[in-house]
Design a protein around this motif. Structure first.
Motif, PDB file in Angstrom:
ATOM      1  N   GLU A  38      -1.612 -10.370   4.857  1.00 62.47           N
ATOM      2  CA  GLU A  38      -0.913 -10.975   3.627  1.00 62.47           C
ATOM      3  C   GLU A  38      -0.983 -10.441   2.258  1.00 62.47           C
ATOM      4  OE1 GLU A  38      -0.562 -16.005   4.454  1.00 62.47           O
ATOM      5  OE2 GLU A  38      -2.540 -15.004   3.818  1.00 62.47           O
ATOM      6  N   ALA A  39      -2.142  -9.783   2.173  1.00 64.52           N
ATOM      7  CA  ALA A  39      -2.620  -9.019   0.941  1.00 64.52           C
ATOM      8  C   ALA A  39      -1.844  -8.051   0.693  1.00 64.52           C
ATOM      9  CB  ALA A  39      -4.264  -8.768   0.814  1.00 64.52           C
ATOM     10  N   VAL A  40      -1.205  -7.087   1.744  1.00 65.52           N
ATOM     11  CA  VAL A  40      -0.547  -5.874   1.656  1.00 65.52           C
ATOM     12  C   VAL A  40       1.005  -6.181   1.960  1.00 65.52           C
ATOM     13  CG1 VAL A  40      -2.459  -4.560   1.937  1.00 65.52           C
ATOM     14  CG2 VAL A  40      -0.928  -5.239   4.024  1.00 65.52           C
ATOM     15  N   ASN A  41       1.429  -7.540   2.270  1.00 67.09           N
ATOM     16  CA  ASN A  41       2.671  -7.808   2.551  1.00 67.09           C
ATOM     17  C   ASN A  41       3.158  -7.371   3.761  1.00 67.09           C
ATOM     18  OD1 ASN A  41       5.113  -9.680   1.822  1.00 67.09           O
ATOM     19  ND2 ASN A  41       6.035  -7.583   1.078  1.00 67.09           N
TER      20      ASN A  41
ATOM     21  N   TYR B  31      -6.932   4.672   2.532  1.00 67.71           N
ATOM     22  CA  TYR B  31      -5.986   4.142   1.374  1.00 67.71           C
ATOM     23  C   TYR B  31      -6.477   4.548   0.075  1.00 67.71           C
ATOM     24  CZ  TYR B  31      -3.895   1.002  -2.022  1.00 67.71           C
ATOM     25  OH  TYR B  31      -3.269   0.355  -3.034  1.00 67.71           O
ATOM     26  N   ALA B  32      -5.340   5.259  -0.479  1.00 70.11           N
ATOM     27  CA  ALA B  32      -5.963   5.722  -1.695  1.00 70.11           C
ATOM     28  C   ALA B  32      -5.080   4.731  -2.848  1.00 70.11           C
ATOM     29  CB  ALA B  32      -5.096   7.146  -2.092  1.00 70.11           C
ATOM     30  N   HIS B  33      -5.889   3.951  -3.756  1.00 69.38           N
ATOM     31  CA  HIS B  33      -5.378   3.034  -4.732  1.00 69.38           C
ATOM     32  C   HIS B  33      -4.829   3.769  -5.751  1.00 69.38           C
ATOM     33  CE1 HIS B  33      -4.466  -0.855  -6.090  1.00 69.38           C
ATOM     34  NE2 HIS B  33      -5.282  -0.684  -7.193  1.00 69.38           N
ATOM     35  N   LEU B  34      -3.412   3.927  -6.022  1.00 74.45           N
ATOM     36  CA  LEU B  34      -2.904   4.843  -7.078  1.00 74.45           C
ATOM     37  C   LEU B  34      -1.826   4.118  -7.751  1.00 74.45           C
ATOM     38  CD1 LEU B  34      -2.850   8.434  -5.278  1.00 74.45           C
ATOM     39  CD2 LEU B  34      -4.649   7.737  -6.882  1.00 74.45           C
ATOM     40  N   PRO B  35      -2.175   2.911  -8.556  1.00 75.52           N
ATOM     41  CA  PRO B  35      -0.992   2.124  -8.768  1.00 75.52           C
ATOM     42  C   PRO B  35      -0.258   2.788 -10.195  1.00 75.52           C
ATOM     43  CG  PRO B  35      -3.099   1.246  -9.407  1.00 75.52           C
ATOM     44  CD  PRO B  35      -3.349   2.492  -8.626  1.00 75.52           C
ATOM     45  N   GLU B  36      -0.842   3.624 -10.919  1.00 73.69           N
ATOM     46  CA  GLU B  36      -0.197   4.312 -11.770  1.00 73.69           C
ATOM     47  C   GLU B  36       0.983   5.388 -11.336  1.00 73.69           C
ATOM     48  OE1 GLU B  36      -3.402   6.996 -10.753  1.00 73.69           O
ATOM     49  OE2 GLU B  36      -3.218   4.763 -10.950  1.00 73.69           O
ATOM     50  N   ARG B  37       0.758   5.685  -9.875  1.00 78.56           N
ATOM     51  CA  ARG B  37       1.868   6.581  -9.171  1.00 78.56           C
ATOM     52  C   ARG B  37       2.899   5.813  -8.480  1.00 78.56           C
ATOM     53  NH1 ARG B  37      -0.478  11.561  -6.199  1.00 78.56           N
ATOM     54  NH2 ARG B  37       1.710  11.641  -5.629  1.00 78.56           N
ATOM     55  N   PHE B  38       2.256   4.680  -7.773  1.00 78.86           N
ATOM     56  CA  PHE B  38       3.094   3.891  -6.761  1.00 78.86           C
ATOM     57  C   PHE B  38       3.227   2.316  -6.889  1.00 78.86           C
ATOM     58  CE2 PHE B  38       0.770   7.293  -4.337  1.00 78.86           C
ATOM     59  CZ  PHE B  38       1.727   7.963  -4.217  1.00 78.86           C
ATOM     60  N   LYS B  39       4.421   2.171  -7.691  1.00 76.40           N
ATOM     61  CA  LYS B  39       4.674   0.760  -8.396  1.00 76.40           C
ATOM     62  C   LYS B  39       4.188  -0.147  -7.461  1.00 76.40           C
ATOM     63  CE  LYS B  39       7.800  -1.726 -10.636  1.00 76.40           C
ATOM     64  NZ  LYS B  39       9.430  -1.764 -11.270  1.00 76.40           N
ATOM     65  N   PRO B  40       4.406  -0.221  -5.998  1.00 80.19           N
ATOM     66  CA  PRO B  40       3.949  -1.593  -5.189  1.00 80.19           C
ATOM     67  C   PRO B  40       2.530  -1.739  -5.258  1.00 80.19           C
ATOM     68  CG  PRO B  40       5.820  -0.148  -3.979  1.00 80.19           C
ATOM     69  CD  PRO B  40       5.290   0.468  -5.226  1.00 80.19           C
ATOM     70  N   GLN B  41       1.839  -0.583  -5.464  1.00 81.51           N
ATOM     71  CA  GLN B  41       0.159  -0.659  -5.104  1.00 81.51           C
ATOM     72  C   GLN B  41      -0.192  -1.636  -6.485  1.00 81.51           C
ATOM     73  OE1 GLN B  41      -1.623   2.791  -4.733  1.00 81.51           O
ATOM     74  NE2 GLN B  41      -0.816   3.269  -3.003  1.00 81.51           N
ATOM     75  N   ARG B  42       0.591  -1.867  -7.421  1.00 79.12           N
ATOM     76  CA  ARG B  42       0.221  -2.761  -8.649  1.00 79.12           C
ATOM     77  C   ARG B  42       0.055  -4.193  -8.155  1.00 79.12           C
ATOM     78  NH1 ARG B  42       4.721   0.076 -12.706  1.00 79.12           N
ATOM     79  NH2 ARG B  42       4.018   2.093 -12.357  1.00 79.12           N
ATOM     80  N   ARG B  43       0.761  -4.485  -7.000  1.00 76.77           N
ATOM     81  CA  ARG B  43       0.514  -6.011  -6.513  1.00 76.77           C
ATOM     82  C   ARG B  43      -0.893  -6.119  -5.870  1.00 76.77           C
ATOM     83  NH1 ARG B  43       6.604  -7.452  -4.483  1.00 76.77           N
ATOM     84  NH2 ARG B  43       7.725  -6.362  -5.956  1.00 76.77           N
ATOM     85  N   ILE B  44      -1.576  -5.030  -5.658  1.00 78.02           N
ATOM     86  CA  ILE B  44      -2.699  -5.227  -5.032  1.00 78.02           C
ATOM     87  C   ILE B  44      -3.967  -5.514  -5.826  1.00 78.02           C
ATOM     88  CG2 ILE B  44      -4.586  -3.978  -3.606  1.00 78.02           C
ATOM     89  CD1 ILE B  44      -2.183  -2.725  -1.807  1.00 78.02           C
TER      90      ILE B  44
ATOM     91  N   TYR C  20       0.709  -1.259  -0.042  1.00 77.31           N
ATOM     92  CA  TYR C  20       0.007   0.153   0.042  1.00 77.31           C
ATOM     93  C   TYR C  20       0.813   1.262  -0.025  1.00 77.31           C
ATOM     94  CZ  TYR C  20       1.263  -0.732   4.876  1.00 77.31           C
ATOM     95  OH  TYR C  20       1.810  -0.714   5.898  1.00 77.31           O
ATOM     96  N   CYS C  21       2.052   1.251   0.307  1.00 83.62           N
ATOM     97  CA  CYS C  21       3.176   2.364   0.594  1.00 83.62           C
ATOM     98  C   CYS C  21       3.127   3.230  -0.578  1.00 83.62           C
ATOM     99  CB  CYS C  21       4.273   1.779   1.047  1.00 83.62           C
ATOM    100  SG  CYS C  21       5.387   3.227   1.709  1.00 83.62           S
ATOM    101  N   GLY C  22       3.123   4.671  -0.347  1.00 87.18           N
ATOM    102  CA  GLY C  22       3.415   5.443  -1.336  1.00 87.18           C
ATOM    103  C   GLY C  22       4.791   6.381  -0.760  1.00 87.18           C
ATOM    104  N   CYS C  23       5.511   6.048   0.376  1.00 85.83           N
ATOM    105  CA  CYS C  23       6.483   6.637   0.702  1.00 85.83           C
ATOM    106  C   CYS C  23       7.797   6.580  -0.041  1.00 85.83           C
ATOM    107  CB  CYS C  23       7.006   6.292   2.129  1.00 85.83           C
ATOM    108  SG  CYS C  23       5.454   6.454   3.439  1.00 85.83           S
ATOM    109  N   ASN C  24       8.588   7.628   0.133  1.00 84.91           N
ATOM    110  CA  ASN C  24      10.003   7.540  -0.490  1.00 84.91           C
ATOM    111  C   ASN C  24      10.894   6.442   0.230  1.00 84.91           C
ATOM    112  OD1 ASN C  24      12.840   8.547  -1.051  1.00 84.91           O
ATOM    113  ND2 ASN C  24      11.758   9.831  -2.520  1.00 84.91           N
ATOM    114  N   LYS C  25      11.276   5.444  -0.383  1.00 84.80           N
ATOM    115  CA  LYS C  25      11.908   4.355   0.203  1.00 84.80           C
ATOM    116  C   LYS C  25      12.687   3.688  -0.648  1.00 84.80           C
ATOM    117  CE  LYS C  25       8.020   1.537  -0.597  1.00 84.80           C
ATOM    118  NZ  LYS C  25       7.486   2.722  -1.265  1.00 84.80           N
ATOM    119  N   ILE C  26      13.850   2.960   0.067  1.00 84.17           N
ATOM    120  CA  ILE C  26      14.771   2.064  -0.666  1.00 84.17           C
ATOM    121  C   ILE C  26      14.508   0.931  -0.057  1.00 84.17           C
ATOM    122  CG2 ILE C  26      17.326   1.477  -1.198  1.00 84.17           C
ATOM    123  CD1 ILE C  26      17.700   4.597  -0.691  1.00 84.17           C
ATOM    124  N   VAL C  27      13.967  -0.341  -0.681  1.00 83.67           N
ATOM    125  CA  VAL C  27      13.559  -1.722  -0.150  1.00 83.67           C
ATOM    126  C   VAL C  27      15.151  -2.520  -0.498  1.00 83.67           C
ATOM    127  CG1 VAL C  27      12.253  -3.554  -0.469  1.00 83.67           C
ATOM    128  CG2 VAL C  27      11.331  -1.314  -0.839  1.00 83.67           C
TER     129      VAL C  27
END
Length: 459
Positions: free
Chosen positions: A183-186, A245-258, A68-75
């Motif tokens: 599980e659905a959001v890891n 929760y704002a579902h914006l998969p076009e902006r936040f790549k991890p959300q494409r797994r939801i 779900y995350c939209g933060c600036n992060k390095i995984v």
């Protein structure tokens, strides 16, 4: 201010449109590219040295990605990446410290991310010792030293270490306690883990503990979220943030797994929020505003009752009168009339520091008009009213006349009983408290320049 929150789902649906969260005005989308660091150096040079400091340290690393995350992060699972980052962070700290008066006092510190507890206990200790070596930290009871923790990223002694380093407030994301939602959001963190963190933090004497929950996640239902709420209320955190929760998969790549089909529908989502408000109010949580709840004796609630609550890039705060100095990738500073943002990629941030430059990427100097409208928006968000006489005195204008076009824009909210405007003030009613963000949008002269898709919906 009353504790009354009037829930009208039809009215909320009508006003539920995208808009900023107003952690600043103008908002971060208005910041302009900076060709060099001269603007930031000018901000430090013009700083009012009598003002205290609020320091923000951004630790971008996360061992796991939450979908779900939209933060600036390095995984990354490579914990050794922290060491070179911390060395450059120290360089940035020294560069900025040299531009501050020696007498400057730090009243607030926040470590955010990312996951600050990605750092080892030894690295956290070294960073705090470095900060205390170079800054004067306040010893006042009101001093606020906080850190975001991840319950999954704690060693056996991490909380003890943090408390010994002077941290007095913790914040951590729970989001939802249902296993299938996790599980659905890891983000798997069982209830027993959350309870263990709460129990230890209480025993160690952290004076305020905040939990984040999110509504609208995949596989959530009104019934399942009610179970989470029951458990969280029983754990009794001092503050709760209930985010949409704002579902914006076009902006936040991890959300494409939801899977979008797993998300609760608009009606179910609205019902969850309404139930949260009803249940938390019944459990004696005060609605501070903009998704935030606090116990009546918490500092946020007491500051609001005293008319001393502020809002800045860290959200609602009791230290909004400080200059905010940000360190690390993507961090934001607010120094007097200046807003400044660091480079948002690790590579460009590193390069600036290797070149002995402040890592400025964007900046904005607020105009007199910006400051007027920032004051109106902050007063409405924090205290649900704004007095014209106070504006007249502060800005030497006839504020009611000056803001007339914005006041006219509020006519639908006035007609719906959400806002009252008279010769003395603008007031948000009990019925309008959940929609205060919409009232603020009427004073935002930049908003019409942007597509609504750039912002999440109000509810």
């Amino acid at each position: 201010m009353t504790e009354q929150l009037l829930w009208d789902p039809l009215l909320i649906q009508r006003y539920n449109k995208p808009g900023p969260r107003y952690t600043s005005y103008p908002t971060a989308v208005e910041f302009q590219p900076a060709a060099d660091d001269l603007g930031e150096r000018a901000a430090f040079a013009r700083r009012d040295n009598s003002k205290a400091l609020s320091l923000y340290i951004h630790i971008p690393f996360c061992r796991h990605v939450c979908y779900y995350c939209g933060c600036n992060k390095i995984v990354t699972k490579h914990t050794e990446r922290a060491a070179p980052y911390l060395e450059l962070l120290k360089k940035e700290i020294l560069l900025k410290r040299a531009l501050l008066s020696k007498s400057a006092v730090v009243e607030q510190l926040h470590l955010g991310g990312g996951t600050p507890t990605f750092l080892s206990d030894a690295e956290l200790t070294d960073l705090m010792q470095f900060l205390r070596q170079h800054f004067n930290f306040s010893h006042a009871d009101s001093a606020d030293y906080s850190i975001e923790i991840d319950p999954r990223e704690l060693r056996p002694d991490t909380l003890k270490v943090l408390r010994s380093l002077g941290f007095n407030r913790l914040s951590f994301g729970v989001q939802d306690l249902e296993h299938q939602v996790q599980e659905a959001v890891n983000r798997i963190q069982p209830e027993s883990m959350i309870r263990a963190v709460m129990d230890e933090a209480r025993a160690l004497g952290f004076r305020s503990i905040n939990m984040d929950l999110i509504y609208g996640l995949p596989l959530q239902t009104l019934e399942s979220f009610d179970r989470t709420l029951d458990t969280i209320i029983e754990m009794s955190p001092d503050r709760l943030s209930i985010f949409n929760y704002a579902h914006l998969p076009e902006r936040f790549k991890p959300q494409r797994r939801i899977c979008a089909d797993d998300l609760p529908g608009a009606d179910e989502k609205l019902a969850i929020l309404g139930h949260c408000i009803t249940k938390l109010s019944a459990a004696d949580y005060h609605y501070v505003g903009m998704d935030h709840f606090a116990k009546p004796d918490d500092e946020l609630a007491r500051a609001q009752a005293a008319g001393k609550l502020h809002r800045n890039f860290q959200g609602y705060t009791t230290h909004g009168d400080c200059d905010l100095i940000g360190f690390g990738v993507s961090s934001i500073s607010q120094i007097g009339d200046y807003y400044l943002q660091n480079q948002v990629t690790e590579a460009t941030w590193e390069q600036a520091l290797h070149d002995d430059r402040l890592p400025t990427m964007k900046q904005l100097i607020t105009s007199a008009e910006d400051k007027l409208r920032r004051t109106v928006i902050a007063e409405l968000l924090c205290h649900l009213k704004c007095n014209f006489a106070a504006l007249d005195e502060q800005f030497a204008i006839d504020s009611r006349q000056h803001l007339q076009s914005s006041l006219d824009e509020l006519a639908p909210m006035v007609n719906d009983g959400l806002v009252i405007i008279d010769q003395h003030a603008i007031r948000i009613t009990d019925k309008g408290r959940l929609l205060v963000r919409n009232a603020c949008m009427a004073f935002d002269t930049y908003l019409q320049q942007h597509e609504q898709q750039r912002f999440s919906k109000a509810i």
